[in-house]
Design an enzyme around this catalytic site. Structure first.
Site, mmCIF file in Angstrom:
data_model
loop_
_atom_site.group_PDB
_atom_site.id
_atom_site.type_symbol
_atom_site.label_atom_id
_atom_site.label_comp_id
_atom_site.label_asym_id
_atom_site.label_seq_id
_atom_site.Cartn_x
_atom_site.Cartn_y
_atom_site.Cartn_z
ATOM 1 N N VAL A 115 28.413 45.872 39.565
ATOM 2 C CA VAL A 115 28.274 44.619 40.304
ATOM 3 C C VAL A 115 28.606 43.427 39.412
ATOM 4 C CG1 VAL A 115 26.727 43.266 41.788
ATOM 5 C CG2 VAL A 115 26.447 45.751 41.656
ATOM 6 N N ASN A 117 30.306 40.663 37.203
ATOM 7 C CA ASN A 117 31.618 40.022 37.319
ATOM 8 C C ASN A 117 32.313 39.876 35.974
ATOM 9 O OD1 ASN A 117 32.134 39.493 40.090
ATOM 10 N ND2 ASN A 117 30.506 37.972 40.095
ATOM 11 N N THR A 146 34.106 40.230 52.453
ATOM 12 C CA THR A 146 34.340 40.716 53.811
ATOM 13 C C THR A 146 33.205 40.293 54.737
ATOM 14 O OG1 THR A 146 35.732 42.571 53.110
ATOM 15 C CG2 THR A 146 34.567 42.827 55.199
ATOM 16 N N ARG A 150 33.628 37.887 58.001
ATOM 17 C CA ARG A 150 33.172 38.270 59.337
ATOM 18 C C ARG A 150 32.154 37.264 59.887
ATOM 19 N NH1 ARG A 150 32.511 44.878 58.536
ATOM 20 N NH2 ARG A 150 34.745 45.289 58.261
ATOM 21 N N HIS A 172 38.072 40.626 43.915
ATOM 22 C CA HIS A 172 36.897 39.831 44.301
ATOM 23 C C HIS A 172 36.992 38.542 43.492
ATOM 24 C CE1 HIS A 172 32.889 38.477 45.146
ATOM 25 N NE2 HIS A 172 32.462 38.682 43.913
#
Length: 306
Positions: A115, A117, A146, A150, A172
Site C-alpha cells: 500500500v 506509495n 476507481t 465511480r 496510481h
C-alpha cells in the site's frame, strides 16, 4: 485467517479498523518501529472488539507475522504536501531493502499486499526483493482511484456507485488513465445514460479524481479512510477466495505490449493472489495513455539504486 500489517500510521490503522468492523480476519498482527505508538493504537482498537465480531489483534514483532495468509505493507515515508507519489520512491526503496527480506524470513508463503506509495514502484521493488511468483505480490493500485471515479460519476448521474462500471488503470498517480470507453450502467454506455449529460463534465470529473489525494493532503495531511476500506476489500477477496475483479497493481505479462512494470488493470483476485488479468479493448487514445503511464513508471524503476 491470519493477517499482518506493517506500519501503524494513519493508513495502516485505517486498514486495521476497516478489517475489524468487517470481520475480515480471525487474527491480526500489527508491527511498527515506534513501539509506544503501536501499543497505543492497538489498545484503542481492541477496546472496540466488544462491539463487533471477535478478532484477535495484537502488537507484534516481524517474527510474529509468521503464518500470515496476507501481509499488508503500509510502512514508509509520508507524502508531503505538494510532493508527488513518485518523489517518495528513493526514500521508501531504502526502507524496503531491509523490510522485505526480513518479512520473507518469517512468512514466505503469504500474499504480500503493498500500500506504501508510490505503490506501483514499491510493488515492483517488493516483488524483486522477495523473489516470489508475480501473482503473490500485488499493490492497492488504482482501487481507490476507481472508487473515486465511480463515486463522482454516480453523484452526477444520480445512481448508486456500486451499480456503475468504470475503471481507472495505469499508475496510481498523475499518469493514471480513465477508461471512458467502458463506463456503463447495466451495459448502457455513459453517453446514453442521461439526456442532460454534458461531455464537458468528463474532464472535470477526471481532474477531481487525479487531484483528490493532493487536495486531501493539503487540507488534513494524509488520506486514510477510503484507502483503508479499499484495502479491506482486497483482503476479503484474497482470504475468502472471492475471485473479485479489482484494479490492483501487479506485474505486466505482455498486456498491450507494455514494458515490465507493476501497474493497475482489472484483475481477478482470489486466494492465490492475482489469478489473471482481464484485457479490455481500449481506444487508441486510451492505449497511448496507458503506454505513457507505463513508460513513466519504467523510467522511475530504472533510476532505482539497487
Amino acid at each position: 485467517m491470519k493477517g499482518s500489517i506493517i506500519g501503524a500510521g494513519q493508513v495502516g490503522m485505517a486498514c486495521a479498523y476497516a478489517m475489524l468492523i468487517q470481520n475480515t480476519l480471525d487474527e491480526l498482527v500489527i508491527h511498527d518501529i515506534d513501539r509506544a505508538k503501536l501499543e497505543g493504537e492497538v489498545m484503542d482498537l481492541v477496546h472496540g472488539i466488544p462491539f463487533v465480531e471477535p478478532t484477535r489483534i495484537w502488537a507484534g514483532e516481524l517474527a510474529d507475522c509468521a503464518g500470515s495468509d496476507v501481509v499488508i505493507v503500509t510502512a514508509g515515508a509520508k507524502q508531503r504536501p505538494g510532493e508527488t507519489r513518485l518523489d517518495l520512491v528513493h526514500r521508501n526503496v531504502e526502507i524496503f531493502k531491509s523490510l522485505i527480506p526480513a518479512l520473507m524470513e518469517h512468512c514466505p508463503s503469504a500474499i504480500f499486499l503493498v500500500v506504501s506509495n508510490p505503490v506501483d514502484v514499491m510493488t515492483y521493488v517488493s516483488l524483486k526483493l522477495a523473489g516470489l511468483p508475480a501473482g503473490q505480490v500485488l499493490g492497492s493500485g488504482t482501487v481507490l482511484d476507481t472508487a473515486r471515479f465511480r463515486y463522482l460519476l454516480a453523484q452526477r448521474l444520480g445512481v448508486d456507485p456500486r451499480s456503475l462500471h468504470a475503471y481507472i488503470i495505469g499508475e496510481h498517480g498523475d499518469s493514471e488513465v480513465a477508461v471512458w470507453s467502458k463506463v456503463n450502467i447495466a451495459g448502457t454506455p455513459i453517453g446514453q445514460l442521461s439526456p442532460e449529460w454534458d461531455p464537458a463534465h468528463l474532464g472535470d470529473i477526471f481532474e477531481q479524481v487525479r487531484n483528490a489525494a493532493y487536495e486531501i493532503i493539503r487540507r488534513k495531511g494524509a488520506t486514510s479512510y477510503a484507502i483503508g476500506l479499499g484495502v479491506a476489500q482486497i483482503v476479503q477477496a484474497l482470504v475468502r477466495d472471492q475471485r473479485r475483479v479489482l484494479t490492483v497493481s501487479s506485474l505486466t505479462q505482455g498486456e498491450y505490449d507494455l514494458p515490465e512494470v507493476c501497474l493497475s488493470l482489472p484483475r481477478v483476485v482470489g486466494r492465490q493472489g492475482v489469478e489473471r488479468t482481464l484485457a479490455m479493448s481500449l481506444t487508441e487514445s486510451e492505449r497511448q495513455q496507458l503506454h505513457r503511464s507505463a513508460h513513466i513508471l519504467r523510467q522511475v524503476i530504472d533510476s532505482i539504486r539497487w
